[in-house]
Design a protein around this motif. Structure first.
Motif, mmCIF file in Angstrom:
data_model
loop_
_atom_site.group_PDB
_atom_site.id
_atom_site.type_symbol
_atom_site.label_atom_id
_atom_site.label_comp_id
_atom_site.label_asym_id
_atom_site.label_seq_id
_atom_site.Cartn_x
_atom_site.Cartn_y
_atom_site.Cartn_z
ATOM 1 N N ARG A 101 40.388 49.184 44.311
ATOM 2 C CA ARG A 101 41.607 49.928 44.616
ATOM 3 C C ARG A 101 42.089 49.633 46.029
ATOM 4 N NH1 ARG A 101 39.428 55.821 43.316
ATOM 5 N NH2 ARG A 101 37.696 54.898 44.508
ATOM 6 N N VAL A 102 41.178 49.198 46.889
ATOM 7 C CA VAL A 102 41.552 48.755 48.240
ATOM 8 C C VAL A 102 41.909 47.282 48.130
ATOM 9 C CG1 VAL A 102 40.809 48.475 50.621
ATOM 10 C CG2 VAL A 102 39.987 50.425 49.278
ATOM 11 N N MET A 103 43.194 46.984 48.103
ATOM 12 C CA MET A 103 43.652 45.622 47.847
ATOM 13 C C MET A 103 43.827 44.797 49.114
ATOM 14 S SD MET A 103 46.402 46.325 44.815
ATOM 15 C CE MET A 103 45.942 47.295 43.369
ATOM 16 N N VAL A 104 43.899 45.467 50.262
ATOM 17 C CA VAL A 104 43.979 44.761 51.543
ATOM 18 C C VAL A 104 42.929 45.350 52.473
ATOM 19 C CG1 VAL A 104 45.400 44.139 53.528
ATOM 20 C CG2 VAL A 104 46.455 44.353 51.265
ATOM 21 N N GLN A 105 41.950 44.541 52.832
ATOM 22 C CA GLN A 105 40.885 44.975 53.737
ATOM 23 C C GLN A 105 41.053 44.279 55.077
ATOM 24 O OE1 GLN A 105 37.843 47.120 53.174
ATOM 25 N NE2 GLN A 105 38.271 47.004 55.365
ATOM 26 N N LEU A 118 29.432 39.869 55.253
ATOM 27 C CA LEU A 118 29.685 40.978 54.346
ATOM 28 C C LEU A 118 30.822 40.665 53.376
ATOM 29 C CD1 LEU A 118 29.320 43.984 56.818
ATOM 30 C CD2 LEU A 118 27.649 43.110 55.199
ATOM 31 N N ALA A 119 31.854 39.991 53.851
ATOM 32 C CA ALA A 119 32.963 39.636 52.965
ATOM 33 C C ALA A 119 32.499 38.692 51.864
ATOM 34 C CB ALA A 119 34.102 39.015 53.766
ATOM 35 N N LEU A 120 31.699 37.695 52.224
ATOM 36 C CA LEU A 120 31.179 36.756 51.228
ATOM 37 C C LEU A 120 30.246 37.453 50.247
ATOM 38 C CD1 LEU A 120 30.432 33.658 53.480
ATOM 39 C CD2 LEU A 120 32.092 33.745 51.600
ATOM 40 N N ALA A 121 29.379 38.331 50.736
ATOM 41 C CA ALA A 121 28.448 39.045 49.859
ATOM 42 C C ALA A 121 29.208 39.889 48.840
ATOM 43 C CB ALA A 121 27.517 39.922 50.690
ATOM 44 N N ALA A 122 30.234 40.599 49.294
ATOM 45 C CA ALA A 122 31.032 41.420 48.378
ATOM 46 C C ALA A 122 31.783 40.552 47.377
ATOM 47 C CB ALA A 122 32.011 42.278 49.178
ATOM 48 N N ALA A 123 32.308 39.425 47.840
ATOM 49 C CA ALA A 123 33.034 38.531 46.937
ATOM 50 C C ALA A 123 32.118 37.981 45.848
ATOM 51 C CB ALA A 123 33.646 37.388 47.740
ATOM 52 N N MET A 124 30.922 37.548 46.225
ATOM 53 C CA MET A 124 29.988 36.999 45.250
ATOM 54 C C MET A 124 29.583 38.042 44.223
ATOM 55 S SD MET A 124 27.793 34.901 48.117
ATOM 56 C CE MET A 124 26.453 34.313 47.092
ATOM 57 N N ALA A 125 29.296 39.260 44.678
ATOM 58 C CA ALA A 125 28.888 40.325 43.757
ATOM 59 C C ALA A 125 29.991 40.644 42.756
ATOM 60 C CB ALA A 125 28.504 41.578 44.538
ATOM 61 N N GLN A 126 31.240 40.622 43.215
ATOM 62 C CA GLN A 126 32.331 41.025 42.324
ATOM 63 C C GLN A 126 32.800 39.902 41.411
ATOM 64 O OE1 GLN A 126 35.038 44.300 44.119
ATOM 65 N NE2 GLN A 126 34.240 43.147 45.859
ATOM 66 N N PHE A 233 39.460 37.000 44.861
ATOM 67 C CA PHE A 233 38.988 37.643 46.078
ATOM 68 C C PHE A 233 39.305 36.671 47.204
ATOM 69 C CE2 PHE A 233 36.315 39.353 49.311
ATOM 70 C CZ PHE A 233 35.972 40.647 48.956
ATOM 71 N N ILE A 234 40.290 37.004 48.026
ATOM 72 C CA ILE A 234 40.812 36.089 49.036
ATOM 73 C C ILE A 234 40.254 36.471 50.408
ATOM 74 C CG2 ILE A 234 42.895 35.113 50.065
ATOM 75 C CD1 ILE A 234 44.391 36.302 47.553
ATOM 76 N N ILE A 235 39.559 35.540 51.047
ATOM 77 C CA ILE A 235 39.005 35.771 52.377
ATOM 78 C C ILE A 235 39.760 34.900 53.365
ATOM 79 C CG2 ILE A 235 36.950 35.683 53.819
ATOM 80 C CD1 ILE A 235 35.252 35.965 51.324
ATOM 81 N N ALA A 236 40.443 35.538 54.293
ATOM 82 C CA ALA A 236 41.196 34.821 55.317
ATOM 83 C C ALA A 236 40.545 35.081 56.672
ATOM 84 C CB ALA A 236 42.657 35.267 55.321
ATOM 85 N N ASP A 237 39.967 34.047 57.256
ATOM 86 C CA ASP A 237 39.245 34.190 58.523
ATOM 87 C C ASP A 237 40.101 33.699 59.686
ATOM 88 O OD1 ASP A 237 37.190 34.864 60.168
ATOM 89 O OD2 ASP A 237 35.864 33.220 59.593
ATOM 90 N N GLU A 238 39.745 34.135 60.893
ATOM 91 C CA GLU A 238 40.402 33.727 62.133
ATOM 92 C C GLU A 238 41.902 34.022 62.120
ATOM 93 O OE1 GLU A 238 38.598 32.846 64.586
ATOM 94 O OE2 GLU A 238 36.706 32.347 63.619
ATOM 95 N N VAL A 239 42.292 35.146 61.538
ATOM 96 C CA VAL A 239 43.724 35.444 61.417
ATOM 97 C C VAL A 239 44.328 35.949 62.719
ATOM 98 C CG1 VAL A 239 43.532 35.928 58.947
ATOM 99 C CG2 VAL A 239 43.335 37.809 60.589
ATOM 100 N N GLN A 240 43.523 36.100 63.770
ATOM 101 C CA GLN A 240 44.061 36.562 65.043
ATOM 102 C C GLN A 240 45.006 35.548 65.685
ATOM 103 O OE1 GLN A 240 40.834 35.786 64.620
ATOM 104 N NE2 GLN A 240 40.296 34.232 66.138
ATOM 105 N N VAL A 241 45.032 34.315 65.173
ATOM 106 C CA VAL A 241 45.934 33.309 65.737
ATOM 107 C C VAL A 241 47.272 33.256 65.006
ATOM 108 C CG1 VAL A 241 43.960 31.924 66.471
ATOM 109 C CG2 VAL A 241 45.063 31.419 64.286
ATOM 110 N N LEU A 242 47.446 34.079 63.962
ATOM 111 C CA LEU A 242 48.686 34.063 63.183
ATOM 112 C C LEU A 242 49.735 34.953 63.825
ATOM 113 C CD1 LEU A 242 47.314 34.348 59.527
ATOM 114 C CD2 LEU A 242 47.629 32.297 60.930
ATOM 115 N N VAL A 261 41.209 39.957 52.112
ATOM 116 C CA VAL A 261 40.389 40.380 53.234
ATOM 117 C C VAL A 261 40.833 39.598 54.472
ATOM 118 C CG1 VAL A 261 38.058 40.619 54.163
ATOM 119 C CG2 VAL A 261 38.461 40.871 51.699
ATOM 120 N N LEU A 262 41.329 40.316 55.476
ATOM 121 C CA LEU A 262 41.812 39.706 56.714
ATOM 122 C C LEU A 262 40.776 39.933 57.807
ATOM 123 C CD1 LEU A 262 45.455 41.089 56.530
ATOM 124 C CD2 LEU A 262 44.736 38.749 55.990
ATOM 125 N N MET A 263 40.253 38.849 58.383
ATOM 126 C CA MET A 263 39.197 38.967 59.378
ATOM 127 C C MET A 263 39.639 38.294 60.678
ATOM 128 S SD MET A 263 35.795 38.177 57.080
ATOM 129 C CE MET A 263 36.100 36.418 57.084
#
Length: 318
Positions: A101-105, A118-126, A233-242, A261-263
Motif C-alpha cells: 500500500r506504500v507505493m513510494v518509499q 534493506l531495499a534489496l532484501a525487501a524486493a527479493m522477498a516480495q 519493485f523499482i529501486i532508484a539509488d543516488e537520487v540526491q543528484v536529480l 523506492v527513492l534512496m
C-alpha cells in the motif's frame, strides 16, 4: 506540520494498556483519546516510538500509522526477509518496504546506514512471494568527484554495469542466506535450476544469479523518458543528484502495481546542484508528499557498515 525529514519521534503515553493491546493484537484503532497525545505530524505511514510508564508491562513499542490513518500497526520482524534490522529506523523502514500500500518509499541517510541492503532484501522477498514480477535497478550514470573515467567501451548494459557496483556486495550478502528461504522461493517461482555461470552484459557469479532469479532489469536514469514499469519493485539509488525535472521524469514512470523506492544522501550531492534544487529535498519537505497515503519517508541515522565508515562520516559530514 508534518515531520519533513522522516525522523522517528517519541510519544510518551500514560496508559500501559495501550501497549499491551498492541503487543497482543498487533494493531490498535486510533481513537480520539489516542489522537490527543499525538502531534500534528502523525500523518499516514509515519513511524513512532510509544512509551508508557508501567511496571512489568511493555514500556515501549515501535509503531506506524496505517496508510488509511485509522490505526497504529506494531512494527515487528518479518521472517520472510533474509536480514534483521539493526536499529529502530531500519525496523520501521522494512515494515513500510514490505507494505504494497506504500507505493513510494523515500529513504534518506548517510552512506553505510543500510539503505541499499534493506531495499534489496525487501524486493527479493516480495518477488519470491509474487507481490511483484520483477526488480528494476536504476541510478544516475554519474561518477564520484571531478575525475572523469572517459567513455566506457561495450554495449549500453556493459557501460551501465560499473555503476551498479554499489549493489554487488549487498547482493552477494543476501544470496548467502543460511536458512535456505531463498532456495524455497526460487523453487516456487520455477527457478530451482541453477543458471549457467557465464557472463551476461558484464555480469557473472552471484550478480548474474541475482539478475536471472529475480528477473532484474537495469535502466540508467538518463534513459527513463518514455518507459513505463508495471508490477515492478523499482529501486532508484543516488537520487540526491536529480533536479526537480529529473525526479518528475522518474516518478511518472511508475505504472499499475509497482512500488518506487527513492534512496539518497543529500550530503553527497553533486557540487553543481544546491540542496534546495534537488528533487529529493523537495519530496522530503513537500506537505502533499508527507500527507499522502501512498508515501512513507524514513531517515536512517546510524552507520552500520563499520567503525571506519562511521568515523569518516563523523569527520566529513559533521
Amino acid at each position: 506540520m508534518t515531520n519533513p525529514h522522516g525522523r522517528i519521534q517519541t510519544v510518551s503515553m500514560l496508559d500501559p494498556a495501550v501497549l499491551m493491546e498492541l503487543y497482543t493484537q498487533g494493531q490498535i484503532e486510533l481513537s480520539n483519546s489516542l489522537w490527543e497525545v499525538f502531534p500534528e505530524s502523525a500523518h499516514p505511514n509515519s513511524c513512532w516510538v510509544l512509551q508508557a510508564h508501567a511496571g512489568g508491562s511493555p514500556s515501549s513499542a515501535l509503531v506506524r500509522v496505517s496508510p488509511d490513518g485509522s490505526s497504529l500497526l506494531l512494527v515487528s520482524n518479518d521472517p520472510k526477509v533474509p536480514v534483521k534490522p539493526k536499529n529502530k529506523e531500519q525496523a520501521m523502514l522494512l515494515a513500510t518496504l514490505l507494505d504494497p500500500r506504500v507505493m513510494v518509499q523515500i529513504v534518506s541517510g548517510k552512506a553505510g546506514t543500510g539503505k541499499t541492503l534493506l531495499a534489496l532484501a525487501a524486493a527479493m522477498a516480495q518477488v519470491e512471494s509474487g507481490q511483484y514480477e520483477k526488480i528494476i535497478l536504476t541510478r544516475p550514470m554519474s561518477q564520484v568527484g571531478s575525475r572523469d573515467l572517459g567513455t566506457l567501451p561495450g554495449t549500453l548494459e556493459e557501460k551501465f554495469a560499473p555503476f551498479l557496483l554499489n549493489y554487488a556486495s549487498n547482493i552477494e550478502q543476501l544470496l548467502k542466506v543460511p536458512n535456505g528461504k531463498h532456495d524455497t522461493g526460487k523453487k516456487q517461482m520455477g527457478l530451482s535450476k541453477q543458471p549457467p555461470q557465464e557472463t551476461m552484459n558484464g555480469l557473472k557469479g552471484p550478480m548474474l544469479d541475482f539478475f536471472q532469479w529475480y528477473r532484474v532489469e537495469m535502466v540508467p536514469l538518463q534513459l527513463l523518458r518514455g518507459a513505463s514499469f508495471s508490477n515492478a519493485f523499482i529501486i532508484a539509488d543516488e537520487v540526491q543528484v536529480l533536479d526537480h525535472h529529473e525526479m518528475l521524469t522518474l516518478g511518472t514512470r511508475v505504472a499499475h502495481g509497482s512500488k518506487l523506492v527513492l534512496m539518497g544522501d543529500l550530503a553527497q550531492r553533486d557540487e553543481k546542484i544546491s540542496r534546495e534544487q534537488t528533487g529529493l529535498h523537495k519530496i522530503i519537505h513537500d506537505l502533499r508528499m508527507n500527507e499522502s497515503t501512498l508515501t512513507a519517508c524514513i531517515e536512517l541515522v546510524k552507520v552500520e557498515r563499520g567503525p571506519v565508515a562511521e568515523l569518516f562520516t563523523r569527520v566529513f559530514e559533521a
